[in-house]
Design an enzyme around this catalytic site. Structure first.
Site, mmCIF file in Angstrom:
data_model
loop_
_atom_site.group_PDB
_atom_site.id
_atom_site.type_symbol
_atom_site.label_atom_id
_atom_site.label_comp_id
_atom_site.label_asym_id
_atom_site.label_seq_id
_atom_site.Cartn_x
_atom_site.Cartn_y
_atom_site.Cartn_z
ATOM 1 N N HIS A 7 -3.015 6.335 4.586
ATOM 2 C CA HIS A 7 -1.584 6.515 4.820
ATOM 3 C C HIS A 7 -1.189 7.910 4.324
ATOM 4 O O HIS A 7 -1.775 8.431 3.367
ATOM 5 C CB HIS A 7 -0.780 5.498 4.014
ATOM 6 C CG HIS A 7 -0.777 4.116 4.572
ATOM 7 N ND1 HIS A 7 -1.348 3.763 5.782
ATOM 8 C CD2 HIS A 7 -0.259 2.973 4.067
ATOM 9 C CE1 HIS A 7 -1.170 2.470 5.995
ATOM 10 N NE2 HIS A 7 -0.511 1.945 4.965
ATOM 11 N N CYS A 50 0.815 -1.222 0.000
ATOM 12 C CA CYS A 50 0.000 0.000 0.000
ATOM 13 C C CYS A 50 0.849 1.273 0.000
ATOM 14 O O CYS A 50 0.596 2.191 -0.787
ATOM 15 C CB CYS A 50 -0.936 0.004 1.196
ATOM 16 S SG CYS A 50 -0.175 -0.563 2.714
HETATM 17 O O1 LIG Z 1 0.836 -2.289 7.867
HETATM 18 C C1 LIG Z 1 0.639 -1.579 6.844
HETATM 19 O O2 LIG Z 1 0.318 -0.372 6.880
HETATM 20 C C2 LIG Z 1 0.841 -2.226 5.490
HETATM 21 C C3 LIG Z 1 1.116 -3.703 5.639
HETATM 22 C C4 LIG Z 1 0.519 -4.491 4.518
HETATM 23 C C5 LIG Z 1 0.755 -5.956 4.745
HETATM 24 C C6 LIG Z 1 0.363 -6.530 5.981
HETATM 25 C C7 LIG Z 1 0.603 -7.860 6.229
HETATM 26 C C8 LIG Z 1 1.233 -8.669 5.275
HETATM 27 C C9 LIG Z 1 1.618 -8.112 4.065
HETATM 28 C C10 LIG Z 1 2.297 -8.981 3.084
HETATM 29 O O3 LIG Z 1 1.667 -9.282 2.064
HETATM 30 O O4 LIG Z 1 3.470 -9.320 3.285
HETATM 31 C C11 LIG Z 1 1.376 -6.757 3.779
HETATM 32 C C12 LIG Z 1 1.763 -6.174 2.458
HETATM 33 O O5 LIG Z 1 2.963 -6.039 2.195
HETATM 34 O O6 LIG Z 1 0.843 -5.863 1.657
#
Ligand SMILES: O=C(O)CCCc1cccc(C(=O)O)c1C(=O)O
Length: 342
Positions: free
Chosen positions: A247, A127
């Site tokens: 964000h 994101c």
């Molecule tokens: O914490 C945030 O603001 C963004 C985190 C997004 C996220 C959360 C858990 C696992 C994954 C992942 O796919 O590794 C991801 C990702 O990279 O999209």
């Protein structure tokens, strides 16, 4: 033409946003399958006047599916091979395949040309990366970028529904003089948890050997792949802030050549998916409360960085669940339909 769609992770925040967007954007689906873990199977979901029962995802779930939208998490690695074998195109919001050379990593407004080389899986970027590259791309087209320094202010929605609930509960507890409990942030599986209400936590995901967090390394590595420029020099600091859904990012960019503030404003305003929200005289700039629930990322606070040659600073905000995850993935599917790629 209509397409058979499956959503893996249908009951989470991103899964729910997929459903909102499919309805809102009139996405042409024939059949819709809602898949989740065993824990969520059996849940009933009302959608467009029909009741759907969430099914436990198995390898067989993807028979007859044309487009598999993976909301993210560990299930992606488990089920992507079976979905591809069943003939579905997987658009995966997890990090599982993002850096795989065989897998395009796509923001449709930024690098749509990468989609065609897919071999069944297309990865949706992190994101924070999506939100940043939406602003970088129009500027990069004016002058090659040499270096990026980004600090993020990330909403709790990135930690899922549970993290959003934790912020809400902590604010209530503080207002009612009750004990504040922290079980989720900065990460449910981490050893230590900290209060996020009225606080900032400079950790998102685990620490790596180089003292950066995984979130910071995702921004660095993914941006180079999306921009097809391994010479990009990038550093990042990602911070969790007590905001629900959007964000925000403070970005400093060094270009090969000078770009004026006026030129930057012009190309950003013209870029699809970006709204220019920049008028200091009127105290106009992007704020997370304003961008939540919206499709566009908003850019403001554009100004010269006088400390270097050819530098600009700007501020960008975007809804983490929408353009940061579900909308970007759905736009990849829409692009493929428009360009007859199924
Ligand atoms: O914490 C945030 O603001 C963004 C985190 C997004 C996220 C959360 C858990 C696992 C994954 C992942 O796919 O590794 C991801 C990702 O990279 O999209």
């Amino acid at each position: 033409k209509k397409y058979n769609v499956a959503i893996l992770g249908a009951t989470g925040a991103v899964g729910q946003e997929f459903l909102n967007l499919i309805e809102e954007r009139n996405f042409p689906f024939a059949e819709l399958k809602l898949l989740a873990s065993k824990r969520s199977a059996g849940k009933k979901i009302q959608f467009m006047g029909k009741e759907y029962t969430v099914e436990e995802a198995t390898d067989a779930s993807f028979e007859g599916v044309d487009i598999a939208l993976f909301a993210g998490g560990a299930a992606s690695k488990t089920f992507a091979p079976a979905a591809v074998k069943a003939g579905a195109v997987v658009i995966d919001n997890s990090s599982a395949f993002r850096m795989d050379p065989e897998v395009p990593l796509v923001v449709p407004e930024v690098n749509p040309e990468a989609i065609a080389s897919h071999k069944g899986i297309i990865a949706n970027p992190n994101c924070s990366t999506i939100i940043m590259v939406m602003a970088l791309k129009p500027l990069y087209d004016v002058s090659k970028i040499k270096r990026i320094v980004v600090s993020t202010y990330q909403a709790v929605s990135g930690g899922g529904k549970e993290a959003m609930a934790e912020l809400e509960e902590q604010v209530k507890a503080i207002n009612e003089g009750r004990e504040v409990v922290a079980n989720i942030l900065p990460g449910a599986s981490l050893a230590k948890h900290y209060q996020i209400a009225f606080n900032l936590i400079p950790q998102i995901d685990v620490f790596k050997e180089n003292l950066y967090t995984k979130e910071e390394m995702k921004m660095i590595d993914e941006t180079k792949k999306i921009m097809s420029d391994d010479s990009l020099r990038i550093t990042a600091t990602t911070v969790r802030v007590p905001v629900y859904r959007s964000h925000a990012e403070s970005v400093n960019v060094e270009f090969e050549d000078e770009i004026s503030v006026e030129k930057a404003r012009e190309v950003l305003a013209a870029f699809p998916g970006v709204t220019l929200t920049d008028n200091p005289d009127e105290q106009v700039y992007p704020m997370p409360l304003e961008t939540s629930g919206k499709d566009d990322v908003e850019v403001g606070r554009i100004r010269k960085d006088y400390s270097i040659d050819n530098g600009l600073n700007f501020w960008v905000c975007g809804d983490q669940i929408r353009k940061g995850a579900a909308l970007n993935a759905l736009q990849i599917a829409e692009y493929m339909i428009e360009h007859d790629m199924f």
